[in-house]
Structures are given as C-alpha cells and as structure tokens.
Design an enzyme around this catalytic site. Sequence first.
Site, PDB file in Angstrom:
ATOM      1  N   ASN A 140       0.808  -1.226   0.000  1.00 19.85           N
ATOM      2  CA  ASN A 140       0.000   0.000   0.000  1.00 19.85           C
ATOM      3  C   ASN A 140       0.841   1.276   0.000  1.00 19.85           C
ATOM      4  O   ASN A 140       0.391   2.303  -0.503  1.00 19.85           O
ATOM      5  CB  ASN A 140      -0.925  -0.026   1.220  1.00 19.85           C
ATOM      6  CG  ASN A 140      -1.552   1.321   1.483  1.00 19.85           C
ATOM      7  OD1 ASN A 140      -2.495   1.721   0.803  1.00 19.85           O
ATOM      8  ND2 ASN A 140      -1.009   2.062   2.463  1.00 19.85           N
ATOM      9  N   TYR A 175       4.026   9.401 -11.245  1.00 15.04           N
ATOM     10  CA  TYR A 175       3.071   8.597 -10.452  1.00 15.04           C
ATOM     11  C   TYR A 175       2.339   7.597 -11.355  1.00 15.04           C
ATOM     12  O   TYR A 175       2.224   6.415 -11.045  1.00 15.04           O
ATOM     13  CB  TYR A 175       2.092   9.557  -9.779  1.00 15.04           C
ATOM     14  CG  TYR A 175       1.095   8.927  -8.830  1.00 15.04           C
ATOM     15  CD1 TYR A 175       1.479   8.531  -7.550  1.00 15.04           C
ATOM     16  CD2 TYR A 175      -0.239   8.767  -9.204  1.00 15.04           C
ATOM     17  CE1 TYR A 175       0.554   7.985  -6.678  1.00 15.04           C
ATOM     18  CE2 TYR A 175      -1.167   8.227  -8.330  1.00 15.04           C
ATOM     19  CZ  TYR A 175      -0.767   7.842  -7.068  1.00 15.04           C
ATOM     20  OH  TYR A 175      -1.688   7.299  -6.201  1.00 15.04           O
ATOM     21  N   ALA A 192       3.254   6.403 -14.284  1.00 18.89           N
ATOM     22  CA  ALA A 192       4.159   5.353 -14.770  1.00 18.89           C
ATOM     23  C   ALA A 192       4.410   4.320 -13.676  1.00 18.89           C
ATOM     24  O   ALA A 192       4.421   3.110 -13.937  1.00 18.89           O
ATOM     25  CB  ALA A 192       5.475   5.969 -15.229  1.00 18.89           C
ATOM     26  N   LYS A 232       2.406   3.538 -11.170  1.00 22.64           N
ATOM     27  CA  LYS A 232       1.178   2.784 -10.892  1.00 22.64           C
ATOM     28  C   LYS A 232       0.845   1.831 -12.042  1.00 22.64           C
ATOM     29  O   LYS A 232       0.284   0.750 -11.836  1.00 22.64           O
ATOM     30  CB  LYS A 232       0.014   3.743 -10.619  1.00 22.64           C
ATOM     31  CG  LYS A 232       0.192   4.577  -9.341  1.00 22.64           C
ATOM     32  CD  LYS A 232       0.191   3.699  -8.113  1.00 22.64           C
ATOM     33  CE  LYS A 232       0.304   4.469  -6.814  1.00 22.64           C
ATOM     34  NZ  LYS A 232       0.368   3.596  -5.631  1.00 22.64           N
TER      35      LYS A 232
HETATM   36  P1  NAI Z   1      -1.212   8.634   2.658  1.00 20.44           P
HETATM   37  O1  NAI Z   1      -0.144   9.569   2.192  1.00 20.44           O
HETATM   38  O2  NAI Z   1      -2.335   9.158   3.478  1.00 20.44           O
HETATM   39  O3  NAI Z   1      -0.550   7.391   3.452  1.00 20.44           O
HETATM   40  C1  NAI Z   1       0.559   6.705   2.932  1.00 20.44           C
HETATM   41  C2  NAI Z   1       1.327   6.069   4.072  1.00 20.44           C
HETATM   42  O4  NAI Z   1       2.466   5.400   3.495  1.00 20.44           O
HETATM   43  C3  NAI Z   1       1.876   7.106   5.072  1.00 20.44           C
HETATM   44  O5  NAI Z   1       1.664   6.667   6.402  1.00 20.44           O
HETATM   45  C4  NAI Z   1       3.369   7.168   4.731  1.00 20.44           C
HETATM   46  O6  NAI Z   1       4.193   7.504   5.836  1.00 20.44           O
HETATM   47  C5  NAI Z   1       3.615   5.738   4.245  1.00 20.44           C
HETATM   48  N1  NAI Z   1       4.823   5.649   3.409  1.00 20.44           N
HETATM   49  C6  NAI Z   1       5.245   6.539   2.481  1.00 20.44           C
HETATM   50  N2  NAI Z   1       6.400   6.127   1.962  1.00 20.44           N
HETATM   51  C7  NAI Z   1       6.731   4.966   2.572  1.00 20.44           C
HETATM   52  C8  NAI Z   1       7.831   4.072   2.480  1.00 20.44           C
HETATM   53  N3  NAI Z   1       8.851   4.296   1.639  1.00 20.44           N
HETATM   54  N4  NAI Z   1       7.833   2.960   3.259  1.00 20.44           N
HETATM   55  C9  NAI Z   1       6.829   2.715   4.127  1.00 20.44           C
HETATM   56  N5  NAI Z   1       5.771   3.537   4.264  1.00 20.44           N
HETATM   57  C10 NAI Z   1       5.723   4.651   3.503  1.00 20.44           C
HETATM   58  O7  NAI Z   1      -1.732   7.913   1.304  1.00 20.44           O
HETATM   59  P2  NAI Z   1      -3.137   7.176   0.986  1.00 20.44           P
HETATM   60  O8  NAI Z   1      -4.021   8.158   0.321  1.00 20.44           O
HETATM   61  O9  NAI Z   1      -3.612   6.412   2.144  1.00 20.44           O
HETATM   62  O10 NAI Z   1      -2.636   6.183  -0.174  1.00 20.44           O
HETATM   63  C11 NAI Z   1      -2.270   4.830   0.066  1.00 20.44           C
HETATM   64  C12 NAI Z   1      -1.986   4.168  -1.277  1.00 20.44           C
HETATM   65  O11 NAI Z   1      -3.123   4.285  -2.131  1.00 20.44           O
HETATM   66  C13 NAI Z   1      -0.826   4.820  -2.050  1.00 20.44           C
HETATM   67  O12 NAI Z   1      -0.077   3.829  -2.720  1.00 20.44           O
HETATM   68  C14 NAI Z   1      -1.527   5.713  -3.037  1.00 20.44           C
HETATM   69  O13 NAI Z   1      -0.741   5.963  -4.184  1.00 20.44           O
HETATM   70  C15 NAI Z   1      -2.763   4.870  -3.356  1.00 20.44           C
HETATM   71  N6  NAI Z   1      -3.867   5.649  -3.901  1.00 20.44           N
HETATM   72  C16 NAI Z   1      -4.452   6.681  -3.188  1.00 20.44           C
HETATM   73  C17 NAI Z   1      -5.483   7.393  -3.747  1.00 20.44           C
HETATM   74  C18 NAI Z   1      -6.141   8.522  -3.025  1.00 20.44           C
HETATM   75  O14 NAI Z   1      -7.014   9.167  -3.651  1.00 20.44           O
HETATM   76  N7  NAI Z   1      -5.851   8.802  -1.777  1.00 20.44           N
HETATM   77  C19 NAI Z   1      -5.991   7.075  -5.088  1.00 20.44           C
HETATM   78  C20 NAI Z   1      -5.333   5.984  -5.727  1.00 20.44           C
HETATM   79  C21 NAI Z   1      -4.309   5.297  -5.139  1.00 20.44           C
END
Ligand code: NAI
Length: 248
Positions: A91, A156, A158, A160
């Site tokens: 995630n 992003y 690319a 995903k």
């Molecule tokens: P968020 O930014 O709220 O949470 C992401 C979490 O991942 C944070 O706790 C952060 O500290 C942690 N993180 C970041 N880099 C890290 C690393 N190198 N190692 C371990 N942990 C790490 O993001 P959200 O919105 O919860 O997104 C979660 C996933 O869902 C992501 O992959 C995002 O790309 C994907 N996503 C989110 C969307 C949205 O609208 N929020 C839409 C489509 C996909």
Amino acid sequence: MGLLDGKVAIVTGASRGIGKAIAVLFAQEGANVAFTDLNADENFQKVEKELNTLGVKAKGYVSNAANFENCQQTVDEIVKDFGRVDALINNAGITKDNLLMRMTEDQWDLVMNVNLKSIFNMTKAVQRTMLKQKSGSIVNMSSVVGVGGNAGQSNYSASKAGMIGFTKSIAKELGSRNVRCNAIAPGFIITEMTGQLPQEVVEGWYEKIPLKRGGTPEEVAKTALFFASDLSSYVSGQVLTVCGAMQT
Ligand code: NAI
C-alpha cells in the site's frame, strides 16, 4: 467468524489513510496484522494500540518499503514473530506531482522507488514463505491514474502502471503454487494524500465522478479484504477499479 480468521497479513504504509483502514478491517475480520511505516510516530503508535484492542496479534515495524535490504530484514522479523504470511498488501505510496517540463530527476526517482520498486522488494521478501506454504495473496495498491494517465502525474502514473504489469506477471509466475496477485485501482479517495488539494479542485473532481463524491479509505479496504480472503480464491491477475464509476 471473521473472513481472515487465523491468517497473517502484512500491510505497508499503514500509519494512516488507506493502509490504516486495511489494517483495522483485517484485524476486525480476525487477521493477525504486521504493518510498516517510515517512523514510529504518534499515528503509528495509535494504529498499533487500536489493532491490539481488537483481540488479534498486531505489531508495527519501522521499515522503508523503497529499501531492498530493509524489506528483507523486516519480513524476516515478521516471519519470526508471526510464523507465516498469508497476505501482503503493498500500500505504501507517494506523489511528487509536476508537469514534465518542471519535473526533476529526484521527483521521478523517488516516486518510482517508493511506489514501484517497493512491490518488488516486498514481494521478493515474502515469496519463499508463500511458496513453502503453497498459499498466499498479494495485493498491490495501484491507481486509476496508472490505468488512464493524468497530466502533471507522469511519474506517479508510470509507477502505478508498472505495478499493474508486475501484478499480472506475478499472478502468472506464482499461480501454480496457489499464490494469487491482484491490484486495486482507487479513484479519488479522501485521505491526507488528496487532502493537500485545494477545495475547488476537490469539488471539480466530485462533479466528474458519477457517484458525486470521493471514496473513503474503508471502501478501498473492503476491496482489499475481498482479495486477501478466500472470497476471491479463483481471482488472480486482475485490476479492480474502486472509483465511483469515474473511470470505466
Ligand atoms: P497517505 O499519504 O495518506 O498514506 C501513505 C502512508 O504510506 C503514510 O503513512 C506514509 O508515511 C507511508 N509511506 C510513504 N512512503 C513509505 C515508504 N517508503 N515505506 C513505508 N511507508 C511509507 O496515502 P493514501 O491516500 O492512504 O494512499 C495509500 C496508497 O493508495 C498509495 O499507494 C496511493 O498511491 C494509493 N492511492 C491513493 C489514492 C487517493 O485518492 N488517496 C488514489 C489511488 C491510489
């Protein structure tokens, strides 16, 4: 009876947002949960406490999903602590948005390493355990932007899209050992990641979404539950879009 009773799940980047919602729902469904994040901050500790009140075994690990060695060590520790790994939810992800004209090499590399290299790191680290068990479910958090592209997010998008290629390949490579691999492509989900956007941009998105609202982390978590549980025992190599019909 929970859908994940007795199973062990790893969720990366679970201190907040979608990852946290997945960790909590999985624990409510009876899974023992190992989660990771970059720092053992207040959010991290809160999640660990919340999971432990749900009557399952749960532990947070400080681990950088973009770092190969770190992932190996973390998964080794998790296997020592929990004994097995039934589900891996990749995630953790970041955005570093910019038009290509202004995008720096660092912005490209960082997004590729955190979003795409991380799933290579973590999948490789759990592979031996899942193959030995002859079972496992890997779920990769892609995005509608990986399917359809988005101006200002070429890095992003690319990363995903790459996750989808990896998902389909691993499904074919590990299928004969009963290890499944699927991807979720969320649309506009209300988390801190999208919370950075100005209100008028958010309203603009809602207007374009047939369900007329953003999704919640809990709604994405329910899809992850489907893929991690035996409800999807014959589903592998698929991308499920969770976007209120924004992208069809
Ligand atoms: P968020 O930014 O709220 O949470 C992401 C979490 O991942 C944070 O706790 C952060 O500290 C942690 N993180 C970041 N880099 C890290 C690393 N190198 N190692 C371990 N942990 C790490 O993001 P959200 O919105 O919860 O997104 C979660 C996933 O869902 C992501 O992959 C995002 O790309 C994907 N996503 C989110 C969307 C949205 O609208 N929020 C839409 C489509 C996909």
